[in-house]
Scaffold this motif. Structure first.
Motif, PDB file in Angstrom:
ATOM      1  N   UNK A  29       0.694  -1.361  -0.104  1.00  0.00           N
ATOM      2  CA  UNK A  29      -0.141   0.251   0.568  1.00  0.00           C
ATOM      3  C   UNK A  29       1.060   0.969  -0.069  1.00  0.00           C
ATOM      4  N   UNK A  30       1.972   1.257  -0.008  1.00  0.00           N
ATOM      5  CA  UNK A  30       2.715   2.569   0.064  1.00  0.00           C
ATOM      6  C   UNK A  30       3.269   2.382  -1.091  1.00  0.00           C
ATOM      7  N   UNK A  31       4.089   1.279  -1.672  1.00  0.00           N
ATOM      8  CA  UNK A  31       3.820   1.235  -3.671  1.00  0.00           C
ATOM      9  C   UNK A  31       2.425   1.658  -3.697  1.00  0.00           C
ATOM     10  N   UNK A  32       1.895   1.639  -3.635  1.00  0.00           N
ATOM     11  CA  UNK A  32       0.090   1.989  -4.503  1.00  0.00           C
ATOM     12  C   UNK A  32      -0.060   3.706  -4.390  1.00  0.00           C
ATOM     13  N   UNK A  33       0.081   3.962  -2.765  1.00  0.00           N
ATOM     14  CA  UNK A  33       0.297   5.357  -2.540  1.00  0.00           C
ATOM     15  C   UNK A  33       1.519   6.213  -3.126  1.00  0.00           C
ATOM     16  N   UNK A  34       2.937   6.100  -3.516  1.00  0.00           N
ATOM     17  CA  UNK A  34       3.463   6.671  -3.783  1.00  0.00           C
ATOM     18  C   UNK A  34       3.561   6.465  -5.543  1.00  0.00           C
ATOM     19  N   UNK A  39       3.243   9.248 -10.353  1.00  0.00           N
ATOM     20  CA  UNK A  39       3.582   7.951 -10.765  1.00  0.00           C
ATOM     21  C   UNK A  39       5.202   8.031 -11.858  1.00  0.00           C
ATOM     22  N   UNK A  40       6.579   7.477 -12.244  1.00  0.00           N
ATOM     23  CA  UNK A  40       7.422   7.106 -12.459  1.00  0.00           C
ATOM     24  C   UNK A  40       7.607   6.143 -13.644  1.00  0.00           C
ATOM     25  N   UNK A  41       8.176   6.889 -14.899  1.00  0.00           N
ATOM     26  CA  UNK A  41       8.689   5.589 -15.622  1.00  0.00           C
ATOM     27  C   UNK A  41      10.510   6.303 -15.753  1.00  0.00           C
ATOM     28  N   UNK A  42      11.077   6.479 -14.649  1.00  0.00           N
ATOM     29  CA  UNK A  42      12.315   6.646 -14.426  1.00  0.00           C
ATOM     30  C   UNK A  42      12.622   5.538 -13.676  1.00  0.00           C
ATOM     31  N   UNK A  43      13.908   4.535 -14.650  1.00  0.00           N
ATOM     32  CA  UNK A  43      14.660   3.310 -15.088  1.00  0.00           C
ATOM     33  C   UNK A  43      15.119   3.693 -13.829  1.00  0.00           C
ATOM     34  N   UNK A  44      15.332   2.614 -12.390  1.00  0.00           N
ATOM     35  CA  UNK A  44      16.024   2.614 -11.295  1.00  0.00           C
ATOM     36  C   UNK A  44      17.130   1.127 -11.158  1.00  0.00           C
ATOM     37  N   UNK A  47      16.578  -2.081  -6.961  1.00  0.00           N
ATOM     38  CA  UNK A  47      15.016  -2.909  -6.479  1.00  0.00           C
ATOM     39  C   UNK A  47      14.641  -2.667  -4.706  1.00  0.00           C
ATOM     40  N   UNK A  48      13.693  -1.457  -5.448  1.00  0.00           N
ATOM     41  CA  UNK A  48      13.575  -1.187  -3.943  1.00  0.00           C
ATOM     42  C   UNK A  48      11.919  -1.752  -3.871  1.00  0.00           C
ATOM     43  N   UNK A  49      10.878  -2.579  -4.275  1.00  0.00           N
ATOM     44  CA  UNK A  49       9.783  -3.026  -4.152  1.00  0.00           C
ATOM     45  C   UNK A  49       9.526  -4.721  -4.598  1.00  0.00           C
ATOM     46  N   UNK A  50       8.842  -4.778  -4.170  1.00  0.00           N
ATOM     47  CA  UNK A  50       8.894  -7.011  -4.777  1.00  0.00           C
ATOM     48  C   UNK A  50       8.662  -6.949  -6.114  1.00  0.00           C
ATOM     49  N   UNK A  51       9.355  -7.831  -6.930  1.00  0.00           N
ATOM     50  CA  UNK A  51       8.533  -7.846  -7.910  1.00  0.00           C
ATOM     51  C   UNK A  51       7.356  -8.485  -8.268  1.00  0.00           C
ATOM     52  N   UNK A  52       6.887  -9.031  -7.311  1.00  0.00           N
ATOM     53  CA  UNK A  52       5.243  -9.263  -7.513  1.00  0.00           C
ATOM     54  C   UNK A  52       4.192  -8.261  -7.837  1.00  0.00           C
ATOM     55  N   UNK A 143       3.388   0.629 -11.715  1.00  0.00           N
ATOM     56  CA  UNK A 143       3.209   1.439 -11.029  1.00  0.00           C
ATOM     57  C   UNK A 143       2.704   2.803 -11.489  1.00  0.00           C
ATOM     58  N   UNK A 144       3.128   2.125 -13.114  1.00  0.00           N
ATOM     59  CA  UNK A 144       2.479   4.190 -13.763  1.00  0.00           C
ATOM     60  C   UNK A 144       1.090   4.226 -13.421  1.00  0.00           C
ATOM     61  N   UNK A 145       0.485   2.578 -14.181  1.00  0.00           N
ATOM     62  CA  UNK A 145      -1.349   2.575 -13.592  1.00  0.00           C
ATOM     63  C   UNK A 145      -2.153   2.520 -12.675  1.00  0.00           C
ATOM     64  N   UNK A 146      -1.396   3.495 -11.359  1.00  0.00           N
ATOM     65  CA  UNK A 146      -1.776   2.901 -10.355  1.00  0.00           C
ATOM     66  C   UNK A 146      -2.897   4.086 -10.448  1.00  0.00           C
ATOM     67  N   UNK A 147      -3.532   5.297 -10.835  1.00  0.00           N
ATOM     68  CA  UNK A 147      -4.521   5.658 -11.041  1.00  0.00           C
ATOM     69  C   UNK A 147      -5.189   5.041 -11.941  1.00  0.00           C
ATOM     70  N   UNK A 148      -4.794   4.486 -13.106  1.00  0.00           N
ATOM     71  CA  UNK A 148      -6.054   3.701 -14.240  1.00  0.00           C
ATOM     72  C   UNK A 148      -6.657   2.998 -13.458  1.00  0.00           C
ATOM     73  N   UNK A 149      -6.260   2.148 -12.104  1.00  0.00           N
ATOM     74  CA  UNK A 149      -6.719   1.031 -10.866  1.00  0.00           C
ATOM     75  C   UNK A 149      -7.414   1.651 -10.294  1.00  0.00           C
TER      76      UNK A 149
END
Length: 223
Positions: A29-34, A39-44, A47-52, A143-149
């Protein structure tokens, strides 16, 4: 008392498991809220978030979209049948199997939502020099589609309230949700084009055509 005692023992003996599950739930939910705020398309490389997380959001979007579509069709057919019973409109001789329809929409939307990041991932591998891990790319993409969700969740709530009276509003919100997915896809293609020699517009068109072919083919197969 026995049930309470056994439950307390389970919590006590599996304290780390309960704490770990709550921590994962909180991080999601922290990931969802951030991603909703920024929303960002920046490559990092970090890997601070789970791949699932990407798979979790796709499952969530698939189930809600299948429910909204199936329930709208069910409500419209029921409303038409009601008007047919009290007017000269021809009555329906048969109605579809809504459970089977829901399952087919589940398959359709699963391929639809997974198709966008998959096509984008394939084009990245073809036109970019940098290698990508699909699971992490999926999390970044979704993560870029959270607003769509969020819009899809609003459409789902409206469908629960009144799918017939709020039909136009549901369609507007649902198609805005689809439009955001397309915008995200084209944005990722423009990002990919910065490391390739192909014009960004052509790269985006290639991806959209591939996704359109997948979607139409799946519709013809399932329906």
């Amino acid at each position: 008392d026995n049930n309470r005692s056994s439950q307390e023992n389970r919590v006590k003996n599996n304290r780390l498991a309960y704490a770990g599950a709550w921590k994962k739930f909180k991080r999601f939910f922290t990931f969802f809220g951030e991603r909703l705020v920024q929303p960002t398309n920046h490559y990092s490389r970090k890997r601070q978030y789970s791949r699932t997380y990407g798979y979790a959001l796709i499952i969530l979007a698939t189930v809600m979209s299948a429910f909204v579509t199936t329930h709208l069709i069910h409500s419209l057919i029921g409303q038409y049948q009601l008007f047919a019973d009290i007017s000269i409109l021809p009555s329906l001789t048969s109605t579809p199997n809504y459970i089977w329809m829901f399952i087919r929409f589940i398959l359709f939307y699963a391929v639809f939502y997974l198709g966008f990041p998959s096509v984008s991932y394939g084009l990245k591998h073809v036109f970019q020099k940098r290698q990508h891990v699909f699971n992490y790319w999926l999390t970044q993409y979704e993560g870029m589609n959270v607003l769509a969700i969020v819009l899809l969740a609003v459409a789902t709530v409206m469908t629960f309230i009144s799918p017939v009276w709020l039909f136009v509003g549901i369609l507007i919100v649902f198609f805005a949700h689809i439009l955001l997915y397309i915008v995200t896809f084209t944005s990722s293609m423009f990002k990919s084009a910065t490391e390739s020699t192909i014009d960004p517009i052509y790269l985006s068109l290639i991806g959209l055509v591939v996704q359109l072919i997948i979607t139409i083919s799946l519709l013809l197969i399932l329906f």
